[in-house]
Write an enzyme that holds these catalytic residues in place. Structure first.
Site, PDB file in Angstrom:
ATOM      1  N   SER A 152     -11.453   6.151 -18.533  1.00 16.39           N
ATOM      2  CA  SER A 152     -12.228   5.681 -19.677  1.00 16.39           C
ATOM      3  C   SER A 152     -12.050   6.640 -20.830  1.00 16.39           C
ATOM      4  O   SER A 152     -11.718   7.820 -20.643  1.00 16.39           O
ATOM      5  CB  SER A 152     -13.715   5.602 -19.294  1.00 16.39           C
ATOM      6  OG  SER A 152     -14.530   5.394 -20.432  1.00 16.39           O
ATOM      7  N   TYR A 209     -21.433   9.908 -16.238  1.00 11.94           N
ATOM      8  CA  TYR A 209     -20.283   9.004 -16.369  1.00 11.94           C
ATOM      9  C   TYR A 209     -19.095   9.742 -16.976  1.00 11.94           C
ATOM     10  O   TYR A 209     -17.968   9.646 -16.474  1.00 11.94           O
ATOM     11  CB  TYR A 209     -20.673   7.804 -17.237  1.00 11.94           C
ATOM     12  CG  TYR A 209     -19.617   6.726 -17.294  1.00 11.94           C
ATOM     13  CD1 TYR A 209     -19.416   5.873 -16.219  1.00 11.94           C
ATOM     14  CD2 TYR A 209     -18.825   6.558 -18.428  1.00 11.94           C
ATOM     15  CE1 TYR A 209     -18.442   4.873 -16.258  1.00 11.94           C
ATOM     16  CE2 TYR A 209     -17.854   5.564 -18.477  1.00 11.94           C
ATOM     17  CZ  TYR A 209     -17.670   4.731 -17.400  1.00 11.94           C
ATOM     18  OH  TYR A 209     -16.704   3.752 -17.446  1.00 11.94           O
TER      19      TYR A 209
END
Length: 305
Positions: free
Chosen positions: A173, A186
């Site tokens: 990501s 995250y």
């Protein structure tokens, strides 16, 4: 003399690599044939995982689907077969549990064969400020988003090394490129996923296993529901990504042995700026593009998903 020769060799190879990259910016790399490959996709019950399964199957690959959700797996199998897929295998697997990964991996090897393209796609996101995150959810983030990569690699890399053939795909990501508020766990997991994939790539190179390729994918937020609620401040430069577009870009990157893929392309420029700007300027840049507090409107998928 040794220093001179080594420096000369390095300079020639360095220039060659740069020129080669410039050429490939203009002349597309020939796409490799994935027909007959065994492609395992984690988190294949929905979103990008489902789309990748359908697209790989349409290219003649045997697809192996892993997900914790049986209903989602059934949906992917159904859609894949409606689109002409012939060889589709699905398995319920909790990627956060090491022994479950090893158990189902052994089952896949016996029933399907050695996986030659491994796509670690499964992921979770909490979207809370760090001190508001229960320890159990922090553990879950790391177990699914990075520790599962350890276990799947250990399960399937040996056969790739033995055959000097395979492809390791990490769906990371943009959160693995810069920190963000309400995403500490995250971001940490995605930074780790990038570092892990790069390190394994270096190991394959030192082992002279040049047939085992690596692709690291860093997309901005994808409109699959996982990041439901967040909005892009400047959608022309950093748009919420269309899942079909992202899946197609990933497929192309794998077939062209592209090592790193940032989506959208503007991320390459922003990452370049981050590499040399002072911290205060970087924070201003992130604030300008709205990524500093992008999770403030985060809702995510309903709990049942």
């Amino acid at each position: 003399m040794n220093f001179f020769l080594q420096t000369l060799k390095f300079t020639v190879l360095f220039v060659y690599c740069l020129l080669e990259s410039l050429v490939f910016l203009v002349v597309p790399v020939r796409k490799k044939n994935v027909s007959g490959e065994i492609v395992l996709i984690t988190g294949a019950g929905s979103g990008i995982g489902r789309l990748l399964a359908i697209k790989f199957a349409s290219l003649g690959a045997t697809v192996v689907l892993w997900d914790i959700n049986q209903e989602g797996l059934n949906g992917t199998v159904r859609v894949a077969r409606e689109n002409g897929a012939g060889r589709v295998h699905s398995y319920v697997c909790d990627c956060s549990k090491r022994q479950d990964v090893y158990r189902v991996a052994d089952q896949v090897k016996k029933e399907v064969g050695d996986v030659s393209i491994l796509i670690n796609n499964a992921g979770v996101v909490i979207g809370k400020r760090f001190l508001d995150c229960p320890d159990s959810l922090l553990d879950k983030t790391m177990e699914v988003n990075i520790m599962a990569h350890f276990w799947t690699y250990k399960a399937f890399i040996p056969a790739m090394i033995a055959a000097n053939h395979g492809h390791l795909v990490s769906i990371a990501s943009c959160a693995g490129l810069c920190g963000g508020s309400q995403a500490a766990d995250y971001c940490a997991s995605k930074y780790a996923a990038i570092g892990f994939a790069e390190s394994i790539d270096m190991e394959m190179r030192t082992l002279r296993k040049t047939g085992v390729k690596t692709t690291i994918v860093c997309p901005y937020a994808i409109n699959t529901g996982m990041f439901d609620g967040i909005k892009s401040k400047w959608p022309r430069m950093l748009p919420m990504l269309d899942p079909e577009y992202v899946a197609e870009r990933i497929i192309n990157a794998v077939r062209q042995n592209q090592e790193v893929l940032f989506i959208p392309r503007s991320v390459y420029f922003l990452y370049f700026l981050k590499s040399f700007l002072p911290m205060k300027a970087t924070v201003l840049l992130e604030d300008y593009f709205g990524v500093l507090d992008i999770m403030s409107t985060f809702k995510g998928r309903p709990k049942k998903e």
